[in-house]
Design an enzyme around this catalytic site. Structure first.
Site, PDB file in Angstrom:
ATOM      1  N   LYS A  76      53.640 -21.248  50.637  1.00 31.07           N
ATOM      2  CA  LYS A  76      52.223 -20.893  50.491  1.00 31.07           C
ATOM      3  C   LYS A  76      51.526 -21.163  51.826  1.00 31.07           C
ATOM      4  O   LYS A  76      51.885 -22.118  52.525  1.00 31.07           O
ATOM      5  CB  LYS A  76      51.622 -21.756  49.372  1.00 31.07           C
ATOM      6  CG  LYS A  76      50.184 -21.416  48.997  1.00 31.07           C
ATOM      7  CD  LYS A  76      49.738 -22.257  47.810  1.00 31.07           C
ATOM      8  CE  LYS A  76      48.342 -21.914  47.334  1.00 31.07           C
ATOM      9  NZ  LYS A  76      47.948 -22.693  46.135  1.00 31.07           N
ATOM     10  N   SER A 151      46.064 -19.958  42.386  1.00 31.76           N
ATOM     11  CA  SER A 151      45.903 -19.471  43.738  1.00 31.76           C
ATOM     12  C   SER A 151      47.218 -19.163  44.462  1.00 31.76           C
ATOM     13  O   SER A 151      47.197 -18.476  45.485  1.00 31.76           O
ATOM     14  CB  SER A 151      45.122 -20.495  44.551  1.00 31.76           C
ATOM     15  OG  SER A 151      45.848 -21.696  44.669  1.00 31.76           O
ATOM     16  N   SER A 175      47.450 -23.780  39.831  1.00 28.22           N
ATOM     17  CA  SER A 175      47.751 -22.744  40.827  1.00 28.22           C
ATOM     18  C   SER A 175      49.222 -22.428  41.067  1.00 28.22           C
ATOM     19  O   SER A 175      49.521 -21.453  41.743  1.00 28.22           O
ATOM     20  CB  SER A 175      47.116 -23.110  42.156  1.00 28.22           C
ATOM     21  OG  SER A 175      45.791 -22.659  42.151  1.00 28.22           O
TER      22      SER A 175
HETATM   23  N1  GLN Z   1      42.151 -21.834  39.447  1.00 33.52           N
HETATM   24  C1  GLN Z   1      41.756 -23.172  39.702  1.00 33.52           C
HETATM   25  C2  GLN Z   1      40.608 -23.212  40.674  1.00 33.52           C
HETATM   26  O1  GLN Z   1      40.194 -22.189  41.119  1.00 33.52           O
HETATM   27  C3  GLN Z   1      42.924 -23.983  40.208  1.00 33.52           C
HETATM   28  C4  GLN Z   1      43.203 -23.808  41.639  1.00 33.52           C
HETATM   29  C5  GLN Z   1      44.378 -24.600  42.121  1.00 33.52           C
HETATM   30  O2  GLN Z   1      45.157 -25.135  41.344  1.00 33.52           O
HETATM   31  N2  GLN Z   1      44.490 -24.685  43.433  1.00 33.52           N
HETATM   32  O3  GLN Z   1      40.094 -24.264  40.973  1.00 33.52           O
END
Ligand code: GLN
Length: 473
Positions: A76, A151, A175
């Protein structure tokens, strides 16, 4: 060959039935053929091929190499590798090249893995659909009209599209698991503290964990074993997981907890039916299904919103246009460097969270919101501890719905947050969880099943996940 799992490709490499150069070239071809997915921010083609040739020579000589010798892996784009751009899919870091390598990457390289690319993501890991990326959206390989989740959407899409045999993502509220579920692959959020965060761009430090995205639970276990363990450079990291690979496991007599409050939130019929069907399968294997009441989980989302925004506001204050990162050209004094660089360098969602987070951290609100959220965090942790006195593992869907279409939830924060209701409580409590493909919706979109384990319960989590995978086959 690109369809093989990580464990399968390792075996072929070890038996010299295929060379690393062939494996890497195969993945590079996949990447080129599927460039429309926009899953990678950076393709490390020359370096990857050169490393593959070197590894092939060493293999020819009969040298003993690492467990991942010659295997291409995707990272990532918030995980630093010296000399390779790390952008967090933000304009703020579009020209940032780290001077150092994250511990997780060092561990992969020590096992002779090959970094083949950096994956697109929601900007600074804030999002559930990859639509907040400054680098543009990632398409779901299963159906290009749908989001890949987020994400770590680029990492999950990379595995679903066979760009590599494993990827690393980061998981602050879901994410890793949610995009894995939406793309039909496996994703793991390890117990907080088991994997070093050194060299990983911080979002919410008390929740962030790095973990694998792979085709199978067996592959994920291997990557977890390699990247976990104590790191002097991350004071929150703890000792070795001592994970034993490929253990026998039977569901017979195991107590599987089903949180009633979670199941009441499933409105999607495909998800509901899949869950019922999969739970039946476990029951047929001799598992005992136990209904749990976990009332405090209803506060998990608001707690997450306070903690994650406040910590993000604090972590992202370092991007000020002075030290590193984007600097606006158009300033007249020091304050305007800060204002303009941050206004121009961050996207909407990141700015929204910084504003919210800084508000939570003001002296007027700190007690009322941040401290209160920390207290609720303790309650949620205790709820999980009590639940695990009654059961061995907890099973839920990973996401309330299968993948949705682009734009569908972008302006509806509540609907978007529903993507994370089943994953966020696990980050708040610090437990381990895995998402495994459980079937397809009526539209042919993947549905993920989440297995949650107690703190440091990775052994049983991976064993059960592998047993479940065998059942589904
Ligand atoms: N979707 C969640 C957010 O937008 C989790 C994001 C993540 O785990 N980095 O905060």
């Amino acid at each position: 060959m690109h369809k093989k799992t990580l464990v399968e490709i390792i075996e072929l490499l070890n038996k010299k039935q295929v060379s690393s150069e062939e494996v890497v070239s195969g993945c590079l071809k996949q990447i080129e053929k599927n460039s429309h997915l926009n899953a990678l921010n950076y393709v490390n083609s020359e370096d990857a091929l050169e490393s593959a040739k070197k590894i092939d020579k060493r293999l020819q000589k009969g040298e003993k190499l690492g467990l991942l010798a010659g295997v291409p892996i995707v990272l990532k784009d918030n995980i630093c590798v010296q000399g390779i751009p790390t952008t967090c899919s933000s304009k703020m870091l579009q020209n940032f090249v780290p001077q150092y390598t994250a511990t997780v990457v060092r561990k992969l390289l020590e096992q002779d893995a090959i970094i083949i690319g950096k994956a697109n993501m929601d900007e600074f890991a804030m999002g559930s659909s990859n639509e907040t990326s400054y680098k543009g959206k990632v398409l779901n390989p299963v159906n290009n009209e749908y989001v890949p989740g987020g994400s770590s959407g680029g990492s999950a899409a990379s595995i679903a599209a066979d760009f590599a045999y494993a990827a690393l993502g980061s998981d602050t509220g879901g994410s890793i698991r949610q995009p894995a579920a939406l793309c039909g692959v496996v994703g793991v959020k390890p117990t907080y503290g088991t994997v070093s965060r050194y060299g990983v761009v911080a979002f919410a430090s008390s929740l962030d964990q790095v973990g694998p995205i792979t085709k199978t639970a067996q592959d994920a276990a291997l990557i977890f074993k390699i990247i976990s363990g104590k790191d002097e450079l991350d004071t929150t990291s703890c000792g070795d997981s001592n994970l034993k690979l490929n253990q026998d496991f039977s569901f017979k007599g195991r107590k599987i907890g089903i949180p009633k409050e979670f199941f009441d939130q499933i409105t999607d019929n495909d998800v509901k039916n899949t869950m019922n069907q999969e739970l039946k399968k476990l029951e047929n294997q001799g598992a005992e299904i136990i209904e749990l009441s976990m009332k405090t989980l209803e506060y998990a989302m608001p707690t997450y919103n306070v903690l994650a925004s406040a910590e993000a506001a604090s972590n992202l204050s370092r991007f000020d246009g002075i030290k590193y990162g984007y600097r606006s050209d158009n300033f007249d004094d020091l304050l305007s460097i800060y204002f303009k660089s941050r206004s121009e360098g961050f996207g909407y969602e990141v700015k929204r969270r910084i504003l919210l987070g800084n508000y939570m951290l003001t002296s007027a609100c700190f007690e009322k919101y941040y401290i209160k959220a920390q207290k609720v965090q303790t309650l949620i942790k205790n709820t999980f501890l009590q639940a695990f006195e009654k059961c061995d593992l907890i099973v839920t869907p990973t996401s309330a719905t299968p993948a949705f279409k682009f734009g569908e939830k972008q302006n509806d924060k509540v609907a978007m947050a529903l993507s994370d209701v089943f994953t966020v409580p696990v980050n708040i409590a610090g437990n381990a969880a895995i998402s495994i493909p459980a079937g397809l919706s009526s539209k042919g979109l993947p549905i993920g099943l989440q297995i949650i384990a107690p703190h440091f319960g990775e052994q049983m989590m991976f064993d059960a996940a592998q047993a479940y995978e065998r059942l589904s086959k």
